[in-house]
Each structure stands twice: as structure tokens, then as C-alpha cells.
Design a protein around this motif. Structure first.
Motif, PDB file in Angstrom:
ATOM      1  N   ASP A 397       0.845  -1.190   0.000  1.00  8.39           N
ATOM      2  CA  ASP A 397       0.000   0.000   0.000  1.00  8.39           C
ATOM      3  C   ASP A 397       0.884   1.244   0.000  1.00  8.39           C
ATOM      4  O   ASP A 397       1.157   1.821   1.048  1.00  8.39           O
ATOM      5  CB  ASP A 397      -0.922  -0.017   1.225  1.00  8.39           C
ATOM      6  CG  ASP A 397      -1.978   1.076   1.155  1.00  8.39           C
ATOM      7  OD1 ASP A 397      -1.819   2.022   0.350  1.00  8.39           O
ATOM      8  OD2 ASP A 397      -2.965   0.987   1.918  1.00  8.39           O
ATOM      9  N   PRO A 398       1.316   1.678  -1.195  1.00 10.43           N
ATOM     10  CA  PRO A 398       2.270   2.793  -1.265  1.00 10.43           C
ATOM     11  C   PRO A 398       1.722   4.096  -0.688  1.00 10.43           C
ATOM     12  O   PRO A 398       2.494   4.913  -0.186  1.00 10.43           O
ATOM     13  CB  PRO A 398       2.562   2.931  -2.768  1.00 10.43           C
ATOM     14  CG  PRO A 398       1.490   2.169  -3.462  1.00 10.43           C
ATOM     15  CD  PRO A 398       1.018   1.126  -2.517  1.00 10.43           C
ATOM     16  N   VAL A 399       0.407   4.285  -0.726  1.00 11.22           N
ATOM     17  CA  VAL A 399      -0.151   5.534  -0.193  1.00 11.22           C
ATOM     18  C   VAL A 399      -0.036   5.537   1.335  1.00 11.22           C
ATOM     19  O   VAL A 399       0.415   6.506   1.939  1.00 11.22           O
ATOM     20  CB  VAL A 399      -1.621   5.711  -0.638  1.00 11.22           C
ATOM     21  CG1 VAL A 399      -2.243   6.922   0.049  1.00 11.22           C
ATOM     22  CG2 VAL A 399      -1.701   5.850  -2.157  1.00 11.22           C
ATOM     23  N   ALA A 400      -0.409   4.401   1.963  1.00  7.42           N
ATOM     24  CA  ALA A 400      -0.347   4.342   3.423  1.00  7.42           C
ATOM     25  C   ALA A 400       1.091   4.398   3.926  1.00  7.42           C
ATOM     26  O   ALA A 400       1.355   4.910   5.012  1.00  7.42           O
ATOM     27  CB  ALA A 400      -1.018   3.053   3.907  1.00  7.42           C
ATOM     28  N   ALA A 401       2.021   3.875   3.127  1.00  6.33           N
ATOM     29  CA  ALA A 401       3.406   3.780   3.586  1.00  6.33           C
ATOM     30  C   ALA A 401       4.219   5.041   3.299  1.00  6.33           C
ATOM     31  O   ALA A 401       5.396   5.108   3.638  1.00  6.33           O
ATOM     32  CB  ALA A 401       4.074   2.564   2.939  1.00  6.33           C
ATOM     33  N   ALA A 402       3.601   6.031   2.670  1.00  2.50           N
ATOM     34  CA  ALA A 402       4.350   7.237   2.290  1.00  2.50           C
ATOM     35  C   ALA A 402       4.921   7.934   3.521  1.00  2.50           C
ATOM     36  O   ALA A 402       4.266   8.011   4.559  1.00  2.50           O
ATOM     37  CB  ALA A 402       3.431   8.188   1.529  1.00  2.50           C
ATOM     38  N   PRO A 403       6.146   8.436   3.424  1.00  2.00           N
ATOM     39  CA  PRO A 403       6.730   9.154   4.553  1.00  2.00           C
ATOM     40  C   PRO A 403       6.040  10.505   4.744  1.00  2.00           C
ATOM     41  O   PRO A 403       5.331  10.971   3.839  1.00  2.00           O
ATOM     42  CB  PRO A 403       8.192   9.342   4.135  1.00  2.00           C
ATOM     43  CG  PRO A 403       8.183   9.270   2.639  1.00  2.00           C
ATOM     44  CD  PRO A 403       7.041   8.369   2.265  1.00  2.00           C
ATOM     45  N   GLU A 404       6.248  11.109   5.899  1.00  2.00           N
ATOM     46  CA  GLU A 404       5.709  12.439   6.153  1.00  2.00           C
ATOM     47  C   GLU A 404       6.183  13.375   5.029  1.00  2.00           C
ATOM     48  O   GLU A 404       7.351  13.365   4.682  1.00  2.00           O
ATOM     49  CB  GLU A 404       6.234  12.956   7.501  1.00  2.00           C
ATOM     50  CG  GLU A 404       5.133  13.513   8.389  1.00  2.00           C
ATOM     51  CD  GLU A 404       5.682  13.866   9.756  1.00  2.00           C
ATOM     52  OE1 GLU A 404       5.752  15.053  10.058  1.00  2.00           O
ATOM     53  OE2 GLU A 404       6.050  12.924  10.507  1.00  2.00           O
ATOM     54  N   GLY A 405       5.268  14.142   4.488  1.00  2.00           N
ATOM     55  CA  GLY A 405       5.649  14.999   3.370  1.00  2.00           C
ATOM     56  C   GLY A 405       5.486  14.328   2.018  1.00  2.00           C
ATOM     57  O   GLY A 405       5.717  14.953   0.987  1.00  2.00           O
ATOM     58  N   GLY A 406       5.087  13.065   2.027  1.00  2.00           N
ATOM     59  CA  GLY A 406       4.821  12.362   0.768  1.00  2.00           C
ATOM     60  C   GLY A 406       6.085  11.847   0.108  1.00  2.00           C
ATOM     61  O   GLY A 406       7.200  12.151   0.526  1.00  2.00           O
ATOM     62  N   TRP A 407       5.884  11.028  -0.930  1.00  2.00           N
ATOM     63  CA  TRP A 407       7.021  10.447  -1.644  1.00  2.00           C
ATOM     64  C   TRP A 407       7.851  11.514  -2.339  1.00  2.00           C
ATOM     65  O   TRP A 407       9.080  11.409  -2.427  1.00  2.00           O
ATOM     66  CB  TRP A 407       6.530   9.416  -2.657  1.00  2.00           C
ATOM     67  CG  TRP A 407       5.967   8.189  -2.029  1.00  2.00           C
ATOM     68  CD1 TRP A 407       4.661   7.785  -2.019  1.00  2.00           C
ATOM     69  CD2 TRP A 407       6.690   7.195  -1.282  1.00  2.00           C
ATOM     70  NE1 TRP A 407       4.526   6.611  -1.314  1.00  2.00           N
ATOM     71  CE2 TRP A 407       5.762   6.219  -0.852  1.00  2.00           C
ATOM     72  CE3 TRP A 407       8.019   7.040  -0.927  1.00  2.00           C
ATOM     73  CZ2 TRP A 407       6.125   5.106  -0.097  1.00  2.00           C
ATOM     74  CZ3 TRP A 407       8.400   5.933  -0.177  1.00  2.00           C
ATOM     75  CH2 TRP A 407       7.451   4.985   0.237  1.00  2.00           C
ATOM     76  N   ALA A 408       7.163  12.556  -2.833  1.00  2.00           N
ATOM     77  CA  ALA A 408       7.880  13.616  -3.550  1.00  2.00           C
ATOM     78  C   ALA A 408       8.885  14.291  -2.613  1.00  2.00           C
ATOM     79  O   ALA A 408      10.030  14.570  -2.999  1.00  2.00           O
ATOM     80  CB  ALA A 408       6.890  14.624  -4.112  1.00  2.00           C
ATOM     81  N   GLY A 409       8.470  14.512  -1.348  1.00  2.00           N
ATOM     82  CA  GLY A 409       9.351  15.153  -0.367  1.00  2.00           C
ATOM     83  C   GLY A 409      10.633  14.362  -0.150  1.00  2.00           C
ATOM     84  O   GLY A 409      11.701  14.922   0.092  1.00  2.00           O
ATOM     85  N   LEU A 410      10.521  13.052  -0.271  1.00  2.00           N
ATOM     86  CA  LEU A 410      11.678  12.176  -0.047  1.00  2.00           C
ATOM     87  C   LEU A 410      12.772  12.415  -1.086  1.00  2.00           C
ATOM     88  O   LEU A 410      13.967  12.350  -0.804  1.00  2.00           O
ATOM     89  CB  LEU A 410      11.211  10.720  -0.144  1.00  2.00           C
ATOM     90  CG  LEU A 410      12.227   9.647   0.225  1.00  2.00           C
ATOM     91  CD1 LEU A 410      12.429   9.619   1.724  1.00  2.00           C
ATOM     92  CD2 LEU A 410      11.769   8.289  -0.271  1.00  2.00           C
ATOM     93  N   ARG A 411      12.326  12.711  -2.317  1.00  2.00           N
ATOM     94  CA  ARG A 411      13.291  12.844  -3.411  1.00  2.00           C
ATOM     95  C   ARG A 411      14.054  14.157  -3.328  1.00  2.00           C
ATOM     96  O   ARG A 411      15.172  14.258  -3.791  1.00  2.00           O
ATOM     97  CB  ARG A 411      12.577  12.803  -4.766  1.00  2.00           C
ATOM     98  CG  ARG A 411      11.664  11.629  -4.937  1.00  2.00           C
ATOM     99  CD  ARG A 411      11.224  11.514  -6.374  1.00  2.00           C
ATOM    100  NE  ARG A 411      12.237  10.804  -7.141  1.00  2.00           N
ATOM    101  CZ  ARG A 411      12.197  10.636  -8.459  1.00  2.00           C
ATOM    102  NH1 ARG A 411      11.220  11.188  -9.144  1.00  2.00           N
ATOM    103  NH2 ARG A 411      13.129   9.959  -9.080  1.00  2.00           N
ATOM    104  N   GLY A 412      13.374  15.200  -2.752  1.00  2.00           N
ATOM    105  CA  GLY A 412      13.909  16.556  -2.807  1.00  2.00           C
ATOM    106  C   GLY A 412      15.205  16.746  -2.022  1.00  2.00           C
ATOM    107  O   GLY A 412      15.784  15.832  -1.503  1.00  2.00           O
TER     108      GLY A 412
END
Lengths: 412, 412
Positions: A397-412
Motif C-alpha cells: 500500500d504505497p499511499v499508506a506507507a508514504a513518509p511524512e511529506g509524501g514520496w515527492a518530499g523524499l526525493r527533494g
């Protein structure tokens, strides 16, 4: 490696559930790519039952989130130009596993494919040591693992800590680890791994899950392992059976001989007194510091050489394991019993006695020797299971597992 | 008595799921009426979150199906004329329970409220008796129960047969009942109860479910009972834990003293050799035919009178039960252990020794005396559980539980 598959849900015009459906379908596409990739978009549509247009939109989001990547061209098996192949990202989101053992610390990073990319192991005697000191050392090890993963473009989004003890309702607290001499240790806050959230889990549980996820014992397994103590974990339908309060699987303190020798737990004749590594080492006449403290390797070496005391100690352990497992098999009815952790390395001298005992005692239903197998992971199980837990959660469940700030935030 | 409640699902315009939603809402209304009735339609709407119009339509169907009835007028707590009160039907669909014990047969009918309306019990020695003969006798008893229920307007829609043995993948076959000396007996076809479909279920499982459904031990229970042998059943979250092949809970053959006396199962030192009714009777010096063959009543009477041999035998059983349960508690982590079946009648002489043993041995986590309680149903549990199974199934999902030809066909 990740073999959970699932068909998507066809889009319907109902407005209320649109978001849930997209979430469900994102997971279906990611699971399909993880299990069968590299795949073309057309093949993903075939696997999931979703339209090509829907798959395109979902793949765009999974690529933007860094979960899926294009890996070049692959034949589509269809007329026309070959589609671009999709695979789960070998860079980007990853799982961090950490481990506190009685005589070692560990850290491991796996990518979304479930491949081990970083594996750090440090021998250190933790029995009776100050928890804060051990956790600081682990924290440093975790930092090194994150750095190394980062150098390969991997970003751990969550950490799971394997502990040789009981984790209760609060996954941030190690309630009791008798073999470390620890009680009520708040581990979540004490391992500050650059903002990566951490939860603790019992080592026997993680070893069992790792076995089910990467091996082939099937989804219904009783996994029995020796690490610090003796742990068991029941997996039914791929899910961990935790009992009412999360404490299930305490095989080490099942009574084998009710009037037997006193156990450290306060009772008498527990399995650990016969089949725990410490009991086997003592009976085998092995010094605690043999083989640089690797008691398992030393026992295996001596048994291989035909040392009678060692073989006798292992035979006694095997009989006790068989007796205790008779109770477990009668009560819990596992399809397969897997011998894991340190027991995997000692299996050649344990299996015969265990099989003899189980065949003689499990009689109400016929016992088949093939029901008892040996782990493919051995002592690597708990740490690998810790790291894989996060990856499994993302793919399910990629939506439930997303880190705080979302997946996009992780890349930044 | 039936305390499962659930809110309805609001109607949505999605065409595809209309039928599922109506089915879900029918169940929600029936559960609400079963748990809280008599209720006005307005109160049902409040409980379920459904509109009054939807409730009216659903209630019309449930009344036509004979599942819900109007029972007169009840104050609605609102302005205006009082609404008509709804309750589950005291006539109409019902559950038939059947039981084969080692020394008795039983038949029972419960109505949709869960109330016992027919209870037939017949003492008869079944050990080693021809299965066909026993099943014919049971069939006659079932026929009498159906007749009596019919005279009160009740129509059993399904039968569950409690058996002292193992039921495997096929619920129509009793695989092995060591205390009857039966193997592979097809029971479903052999008890032709006027077209009422029948499935078999292990007596320990049914006793445990009955306790959870009618008592107050909570939804997470390890239920331990003596009938023919010794059975255990784990209920987690209100659901039976069956293990991988449906054989979980075989407490009677957990080894207590591995070198102990030989057991009928072929192993040695099983719990049954210490705490089975036959073992206790022998050690107490009681003749098999004491108290007209009711060994349990005879043991209880002697213990009450202070007979030393009987008390000694029960004390020894209590210690063995405590030892075996230590293993079960360590492995399965039940919130509560309930002493049921015949053990409930013997509890005054079993509890002290069991509690002493559990307190001394369950040490990794603290054991509380309150975790061990006594069944309110005792030996009535399995038969009651058998009959209630059908009623529970109807109330949980009336559409799925409908007999062949639908509910309307049943009334005709």
C-alpha cells in the motif's frame, strides 16, 4: 522476490470511493511490477485487468513518487513498437533493518526489489550492558548504513529494529529482554536515524516473516529459532499470529521436564535449559570464548569432527526440541515447522532426534518428516526480515506507507 | 444475547454494488434488532445510520423472510404516535444442534434470539459401538427435536453436529474419534434430518464458541474442556483459531512428563494420562459405573465429601493441567483461559493447583490469577454451541444463510 500479486479494481463512476479506488489500484500496479517486472504498460494492464489509460496514469504517479522506474525497452509480444519496460526502482525508497543481538549489532538496507544493498555486522557483547550505550552504538551503525545506501541513491523511509525480547502494545518500547537484562527500554527515540521512524519487533517474528517472504516453506509456518533465547513464531496465511497481547511464540519457556533444573525465568525444566545455546555450550564443555565467541560455529565445528560431548549435547537438545514442538504442533497445527536462526547451522545434528521425537509423539494425526524443514536464511533472518518489513509495506500500500511529506518530499 | 452490532452502509448510486449493499444492510438491521430489540423502526434507523425509508424496506423483507416480527407497540421516545416494535422472530428459522458424546447423545433447538426451545439428552454408551447404529439413534433423536420445534412454529434450517474428534477439510466427515474408536465416518449423509443440511464440528471448538457467545470472558479465550478426551480451542477476536489444517487445540496429547506412562495415542506422558476423566476416575478408585455412569458427578460428590483419593487424583490432574497450559499460554498468549466442559463442575478442586502451577511457571510475563476462569455452561457448551452456530450465521448474513429455495420457501 516479492510475490504478492493482486488484480486491480475496475474504475466505477461512484464519486465517494474514487480516492480509495485509486489507492487500491496504485498498490495493484506496484505489486504487479514488483512481482513480475520488468513489464510493459500493456502487460501491467493485462495482469491487473485495468485499462491501458488507467495504467498509464497510475504509472506516471508511481514514477513521480520514485517507486517505479523505466529500465529500457522490452518486447511487448504485441504488434507495433515495443513498450518501455517498467520495474520497481533500484534507487529511491528503501527499508532499513537494525538488530540488537546478545553478541552483535547489525544494520541492513534493502531496495524495493528486496535485494540487500548494505549489510553491516558488528560483534559486541551486549549482555548486561547499559542500554543507552548499546543504542548509541547502534545509532552510529545505522548512520553508516544510511550513508552507504545514500551513496547508491537509496533513501530508507522506515526502520524496524529486531530485538531479543518482548515488544508489547507500544512498538517503540522493548518491554523485557531477559538475555540482555533489560526492562522497559524506549528504543524508538534512542536511535535517532536522521528522521527515519523506527519500531521494534521481536527477532523470532522477523526471522519467521523473512523465511516466508524469501524462502519456500509456504504461508503456514511455525518458525523455531535460537538467537539469545529460543523463539517461535507462527505465520498463518502469510500473517504473523501474535496472540491476544502480542506475546505469542514463547517456546523457550515451555516446560519439557516439569521437575527439571531451574531456569533463569524462575520456573523449572524449560526448553531453554536443554536446547538454548548456553545450555548446549555448557553441556558440550565448550568455553564461552571459543571460536572468538561464536558459539554456534564452534559447536558445529566440533560436531562435524565427531566430538562425543558436543554430539551428546546436541542430541539432548534435539529430543527436548521435539518434545516441546509436539505440544506446539498439537496446539497450533502448523503446516510446516522451520528450524531457523542458529539452529539452521546445527540442523545436521538436531534433525534426526527431533524427527524421531515428533514421529513418536504426534500420533493423533500422522506426522510426516517433510513437515520439518531447515531455514535458508539461518542467523541472517531477523535483520533481513526487519529491512524487508518496510519494503513489503510500501509494495502492499504505497499511499499508506508514504513518509511524512509524501514520496515527492523524499526525493527533494 | 446476540451482541454483535454493526452500522449500516449509506446507500450510494453505484449500480454494480447495489445488491451487496442491500445484503450488508439487511444484516445490519437484523443484527441491530437481535442485539437491542424490541426496537421501533426509528430506533433501528438511529442505530444503523440508515434512512427511515431504507429501514422500512429492509424490515419489510426481513418480515417476509420470517426473520423479524412485530411484537406490539413500543414507546419511540419521539413526538407522535408510538412506533411498532420489532424483534427477531421467536417462531420461524432456528438452529439445530446435535451431539455425539462417549456416553450420551443430544439434540437441541435454539430460536433466533438464541434461546433454547428444545433440549433432548439420552444416556448411552457409544465407546466402540458401531457408528451406523449410533448415527441411526441420533437421527431418531434429531427427528424428535425437529417435531417438537415444529410444534412451536420453529423450523431448523441447518444442523451442526458436535463430535468428540477431529473434523478435517470435509465438514461432513468425522476423521478420527479415538475415544469412540471411529475413523473416517461420513456423518453428514448418515443423519438425514428431513433435508436439514448438517456439518460436523469438534466439541471443544463448539464449547469455546458457546462460551464466548453467551458468557463474558471476552473475545480472546483459550477454552479448555474435558469431555471424552481433553480439548482446547483458541478464540481470537471472536473467531476460532483452527491452524493450517483445522486440527489446532489438541491439548490432551501435549507431553507433560515425556517419560510418563504410555497413552492410548501411542505416545507417553500425555496430559490425558493425568487429567483425562478416565485417568482421574481410575486414580480416585471409582468404579466405571458409579453414579449411573456419570463419572463427573460422582467425582464431584466424593471430593465434596472430602475423600482423600479423589482429592489427590484431582490435585494431580490440576498440576498436569497447569503444566500443559503453561506451554499453551507461552505459545498462544490468550487473554483468558476458561475451564469448561466437565472441568467446570470439578473446578473447586482443580483451580488451586492450576493457579499455583501457572503462577510458578508463566514468568516471562506476569500471570494473573484472574486470567483463569470457569465456564458458565460446563457440559452443556458443545450442544448449545452447535445449535447457536446456525443462528449466529443467520444473524451475521441472512442472505448467505438462506436455505435452498430461500427464506420464503421455508415458510410454505
Amino acid at each position: 522476490m516479492l510475490d504478492t500479486t493482486g488484480r486491480g479494481v475496475a474504475q466505477s463512476p461512484s464519486a465517494a470511493s474514487q480516492r480509495d479506488m485509486r489507492r487500491h489500484n496504485l498498490a495493484a500496479v506496484l505489486r504487479t511490477v514488483a512481482a513480475h517486472g520488468p513489464l510493459s504498460r500493456a502487460a501491467v494492464a493485462d495482469h491487473t485487468g485495468l485499462t491501458r489509460a488507467a495504467v498509464s496514469s497510475l504509472v506516471d504517479q508511481l514514477r513521480a513518487d520514485g517507486l517505479v522506474a523505466e529500465v529500457g525497452r522490452a518486447p511487448s509480444g504485441r504488434v507495433g513498437r515495443p513498450g518501455t519496460a517498467l520495474a520497481v526502482n533500484e534507487r529511491g525508497p528503501a527499508g532499513l533493518g537494525l538488530e540488537i543481538g546478545v553478541s552483535h549489532l547489525g544494520a541492513c538496507v534493502v531496495d524495493l526489489r528486496g535485494e540487500v544493498r548494505v549489510w553491516l555486522h558488528r560483534d559486541t557483547g551486549n549482555r548486561g550492558r547499559d542500554a543507552a550505550e548499546v543504542l548509541a552504538e547502534l545509532s552510529a551503525l545505522a548512520g553508516r548504513a544510511i550513508d552507504r545506501a545514500g551513496a547508491e541513491g537509496l533513501r530508507p523511509v522506515a526502520a524496524v529494529l529486531s530485538v531479543p525480547g518482548v515488544v508489547g502494545a507500544d512498538p517503540g518500547v522493548l518491554e523485557h529482554a531477559p538475555n540482555l537484562g533489560w526492562r522497559q527500554v524506549a528504543v524508538a527515540g534512542a536511535v535517532p536515524s536522521r528522521g527515519v521512524p523506527l519500531r521494534a519487533e521481536n527477532e523470532a517474528n522477523l526471522g519467521a516473516l523473512a523465511e516466508v517472504w524469501t524462502g519456500s516453506p509456504g504461508p503456514d509456518v511455525l518458525h523455531v529459532s535460537a538467537e539469545a533465547g529460543i523463539g517461535a513464531a507462527l505465520v498463518i496465511g502469510g500473517r504473523l499470529f501474535r496472540g491476544a497481547r502480542g506475546f505469542a511464540g514463547e517456546l523457550g519457556h515451555v516446560p519439557v521436564h516439569p521437575s527439571g533444573p531451574p531456569c533463569g525465568c524462575g520456573a523449572r525444566g524449560c526448553l531453554e535449559r536443554y536446547a538454548g545455546l548456553e545450555a548446549v555450550r555448557t553441556r558440550a564443555g565448550l568455553a564461552p570464548d571459543a571460536a572468538d565467541g561464536d558459539v554456534v560455529a564452534a559447536l558445529a565445528a566440533r560436531a562435524r569432527e565427531g566430538d562425543a560431548r558436543t554430539r551428546g549435547a546436541l542430541g539432548r537438545a534435539a529430543t527436548a526440541l521435539g518434545t516441546a514442538l509436539t505440544g506446539a504442533v498439537n496446539l497450533m497445527d502448523p503446516a510446516t515447522v522451520v528450524l531457523g536462526g542458529a539452529y539452521a547451522e546445527l540442523a545436521p545434528w538436531l534433525l534426526p532426534g527431533m524427527r524421531r521425537e515428533l514421529a513418536a509423539r504426534v500420533t493423533v494425526r500422522p506426522w510426516r518428516d517433510g513437515q520439518l524443514t531447515v531455514s535458508v536464511l539461518g542467523r541472517r533472518g531477523p535483520l533481513l526480515g526487519a529491512a524487508l518489513s518496510t519494503v513489503r509495506r510500501i509494495v502492499e500500500d504505497p499511499v499508506a506507507a508514504a513518509p511524512e511529506g509524501g514520496w515527492a518530499g523524499l526525493r527533494g
